[in-house]
Design an enzyme around this catalytic site. Structure first.
Site, mmCIF file in Angstrom:
data_model
loop_
_atom_site.group_PDB
_atom_site.id
_atom_site.type_symbol
_atom_site.label_atom_id
_atom_site.label_comp_id
_atom_site.label_asym_id
_atom_site.label_seq_id
_atom_site.Cartn_x
_atom_site.Cartn_y
_atom_site.Cartn_z
ATOM 1 N N CYS A 189 0.802 -1.236 0.000
ATOM 2 C CA CYS A 189 0.000 0.000 0.000
ATOM 3 C C CYS A 189 0.831 1.280 0.000
ATOM 4 C CB CYS A 189 -0.987 0.019 1.159
ATOM 5 S SG CYS A 189 -1.222 -1.510 2.033
ATOM 6 N N ARG A 241 7.313 -10.884 5.740
ATOM 7 C CA ARG A 241 6.967 -10.639 7.133
ATOM 8 C C ARG A 241 7.640 -11.690 7.996
ATOM 9 N NH1 ARG A 241 0.573 -9.356 6.242
ATOM 10 N NH2 ARG A 241 0.917 -7.800 4.614
ATOM 11 N N GLN A 252 1.030 -11.113 -2.723
ATOM 12 C CA GLN A 252 -0.388 -10.753 -2.618
ATOM 13 C C GLN A 252 -0.920 -10.388 -3.995
ATOM 14 O OE1 GLN A 252 0.181 -7.491 0.192
ATOM 15 N NE2 GLN A 252 -0.964 -8.659 1.713
ATOM 16 N N ASP A 311 -2.604 -8.004 -4.929
ATOM 17 C CA ASP A 311 -2.998 -6.757 -4.296
ATOM 18 C C ASP A 311 -3.507 -5.739 -5.305
ATOM 19 O OD1 ASP A 311 -3.322 -5.343 -2.026
ATOM 20 O OD2 ASP A 311 -1.196 -5.088 -1.572
ATOM 21 N N HIS A 358 -5.067 -1.391 -5.099
ATOM 22 C CA HIS A 358 -5.584 -0.269 -4.319
ATOM 23 C C HIS A 358 -6.378 0.630 -5.234
ATOM 24 C CE1 HIS A 358 -2.231 -1.795 -1.889
ATOM 25 N NE2 HIS A 358 -3.115 -1.617 -0.936
ATOM 26 N N HIS A 360 -8.394 -1.249 -0.208
ATOM 27 C CA HIS A 360 -7.426 -2.345 -0.379
ATOM 28 C C HIS A 360 -8.252 -3.572 -0.718
ATOM 29 C CE1 HIS A 360 -4.483 -0.285 2.471
ATOM 30 N NE2 HIS A 360 -5.624 0.201 2.893
HETATM 31 ZN ZN ZN Z 1 -3.149 -2.377 0.966
#
Ligand code: ZN
Ligand code: ZN
Length: 648
Positions: free
Chosen positions: A335, A364, A382, A384, A386, A516
């Site tokens: 993000c 992580r 991910q 991912d 946004h 997200h």
């Molecule tokens: Zn995010």
């Protein structure tokens, strides 16, 4: 009178001293018979606890997690009673419920518990349970508690850390234990119980302390439930993604590379790539733009985003450059990077929404004991994206994201799911950032979008993040286990922290809302769940190899190659097994690889320009002889049953 708020939002008035069971009976006698535990004002209470203030009450049955927890914890008391009976002089410590059952940590001193003792313990637990003993919580003074446990160093330590006036004992039958509560009404409903295993466990998880014996058990209100649970465990073992991942040659781990860092083998990488292409294609149609960001970022970036303050100490530590004194962190989230992409140029409301997507790999730190196959790893990717939009666009954006998530689930055979809508805690609105007006807009956007799409939803008040409400998809797999996949989250925090703006129709600068979203969650975890859900029999469109050509002898290899070429023209993924093995062995190996179609070629097939199809898992059904075109039609028809075309 006191006001009791029930989960459906209704408020009932009762005289002070009313118990959760009284409230249950006031709802219906039938319902009350199934109530086994309760929580009041967010704290677990007994069903017999007198309630004296206003508050919200949740009544649990066996079908709720709260009910199971009380059921299992209560069984741990009975098991502890039996252990004390059978092994006099042992020291009991703690016996909590866990996600599947319960355990009790015991100092057996010079005695020993073995598998051979399990049956005897189980029988005795059930015999005591049948006597229907009530669980009764009783307050004791600290000095009385310490006196009772003067020969037990563990309980003494626990009691020493408690405040006088807050200590309770739980009595049932002839047994008493130090306990703060959370029990079923009586032992009578425990109808089946099994000890699952014993293991070593350090007192309070600290290896400097003495090693205790952890006795794991599980219990059920029906014998049938236990039988089903044990069958499920066996099936789960067969489907374990770590086992199948190895057999199907999808991924591996290397001690040299490092723990929790999966290595994708060619077949696994191809599967993963196919999933990525599938989602990228749909995302392109839905107006997403693909971006790429680096695997590390300056520490400052995560200080700005707030991730450093929150997770910094528990993460991989900064990477320092040799000369310039710079500090970088491995990227824990995509993000912040995407916020900076948004910030590259000014935007007008007419440009929004902007939808940035990235298969972003993040790192992580997880303790080595927490790592588990592909579901708990230290580096993962991910799916991912946004979305930056105006508050008025939230409604439509949410609906679009739900469409995409439903498309993903449908194409991958996840039919059974619920959506959890996580909203603000009604009573503590000050702990959330963002204006009341925007929160209301976002919460309504989620609720409306979920209703509009006909989702089966549960609303969880107080489960929203401090920066925004969210929608989580909880999926049930083929074994009935629940997984959280796919999350859509509204965020008012990061746009503020990164000072993101757009020019509104009023010519003023405004802060956009950020969404997200990740339908898979992470590629690693998703593939793990998919392996276990399908037992490695992925939907045909995703299968690493859709068909394998088996030659009856090497004489037909040239024909097999011709077949392979024709299949490639039809975009069917196949390979030839031309090993010098018997056809029986080749079939067994293809079955093991779960290859959907075995295409057998021999003299007759070569002469007629056909192939003989044998389907995975259909031994003895007889093979069907078809042309390549007919086979391609069969494959395409089957693919179109699961893989629909995404439309917006
Ligand atoms: Zn995010
Ligand atoms: Zn207890």
């Amino acid at each position: 009178m006191i006001k009791i708020t029930l989960p459906d939002g209704s408020v009932k008035e009762f005289a002070p001293g009313v118990t959760p069971m009284d409230v249950a009976i006031s709802i219906s006698e039938g319902f009350a018979r199934n109530v086994i535990s309760a929580s009041f004002g967010g704290t677990i209470v007994e069903t017999t606890t007198p309630l004296t203030t206003d508050g919200s009450l949740i009544l649990y049955t066996w079908n709720d997690d709260g009910g199971k927890k009380a059921f299992w914890h209560s069984t741990s008391h009975v098991m502890a009673q039996v252990l004390e009976e059978l092994y006099p002089g042992i020291k009991l410590t703690l016996g909590p419920a866990i996600s599947n059952g319960f355990y009790y940590d015991v100092d057996f001193e010079d005695q020993k518990i073995t598998d051979a003792d399990f049956k005897k313990i189980e029988d005795r637990v059930l015999a005591i349970s049948r006597e229907k003993h009530e669980f009764k919580l009783r307050p004791v003074s600290k000095s009385e508690a310490l006196e009772t446990y003067k020969d037990n160093v563990y309980k003494t330590e626990l009691i020493s850390n408690l405040e006088d006036g807050t200590i309770t004992f739980c009595d049932h039958s002839t047994f008493t234990d130090l306990c703060r509560g959370g029990h079923i009404p009586n032992t009578g409903i425990i109808k089946a119980m099994k000890i699952m295993s014993v293991a070593g466990a350090y007192w309070r998880g600290d290896e400097k302390n003495k090693q205790l014996t952890r006795v794991y058990g599980i219990s059920f209100p029906k014998q049938k439930d236990l039988t089903e649970y044990l069958e499920l465990l066996e099936e789960a073992k067969r489907r374990d993604h770590r086992k199948l991942g190895k057999e199907l040659e999808l991924f591996a781990f290397s001690a040299k590379v490092g723990q929790g860092l999966p290595l994708w083998l060619p077949k696994g990488a191809a599967l993963r790539d196919r999933l990525e292409q599938f989602l990228k294609k749909a995302q392109k149609k839905a107006g997403y733009e693909q971006v790429v960001t680096p695997h590390i970022g300056q520490k400052e970036l995560y200080v700005t985003s707030g991730h450093y303050a929150k997770y910094g100490a528990d993460s991989f530590q900064p990477i320092n450059t040799p000369a310039e004194g710079e500090e970088f962190l491995l990227k824990p989230m995509n993000c912040p990077h995407h916020c900076e992409i948004y910030n590259v140029r000014p935007w007008s409301y007419k440009d929004l929404p902007k939808r940035y997507a990235e298969f972003g790999t993040v790192y992580r730190y997880e303790q080595s004991g927490e790592l588990h196959g592909l579901t708990r790893v230290r580096g993962f990717t991910q799916d991912d994206a946004h979305i930056f939009c105006t508050p008025d666009q939230l409604d439509q954006e949410f609906k679009n994201v739900i469409d995409l998530v439903l498309y993903v689930f449908g194409s991958l055979g996840f039919e059974n799911f619920t959506a959890q809508i996580s909203l603000r805690d009604q009573e503590n609105r000050e702990k959330y950032i963002g204006s009341d007006e925007n929160w209301e807009k976002a919460e309504n956007a989620i609720i409306n979008a979920a209703a509009d799409k006909g989702l089966k939803t549960v609303v969880a008040y107080g489960e929203a993040a401090f920066y925004g409400p969210k929608l989580d998809f909880m999926v049930k797999d083929a074994l009935g286990r629940q997984w959280q996949l796919g999350t859509i989250q509204v965020d008012y925090n990061l746009p503020e922290r990164f000072e993101l703006t757009y020019k509104g129709s009023d010519d003023q600068l405004h802060t956009p809302v950020m969404i997200h979203r990740a339908p898979f969650g992470s590629m690693e975890r998703f593939i793990a769940i998919l392996i276990e859900h399908t037992a490695g029999k992925f939907p045909l469109w995703l299968m690493p190899e859709q068909a394998i050509i088996l030659c009856l002898s090497e004489k037909y290899e040239i024909y097999a190659k011709k077949v392979l070429n024709l299949l490639e023209n039809h975009e069917i993924r196949a390979l030839i097994d031309n090993r010098n093995e018997t056809i029986g062995k080749k079939i067994r190996d293809a079955e093991m690889q779960k290859t959907p179609f075995m295409l057998i070629v021999g003299e007759e097939e070569e002469r007629n320009g056909t192939i003989s199809i044998r389907r995975h898992g259909q031994e003895g059904k007889g093979n069907v002889s078809v042309t390549i075109e007919e086979f391609a039609a069969i494959v395409n028809e089957e693919i179109s049953k699961t893989l629909k075309v995404f439309t917006v």
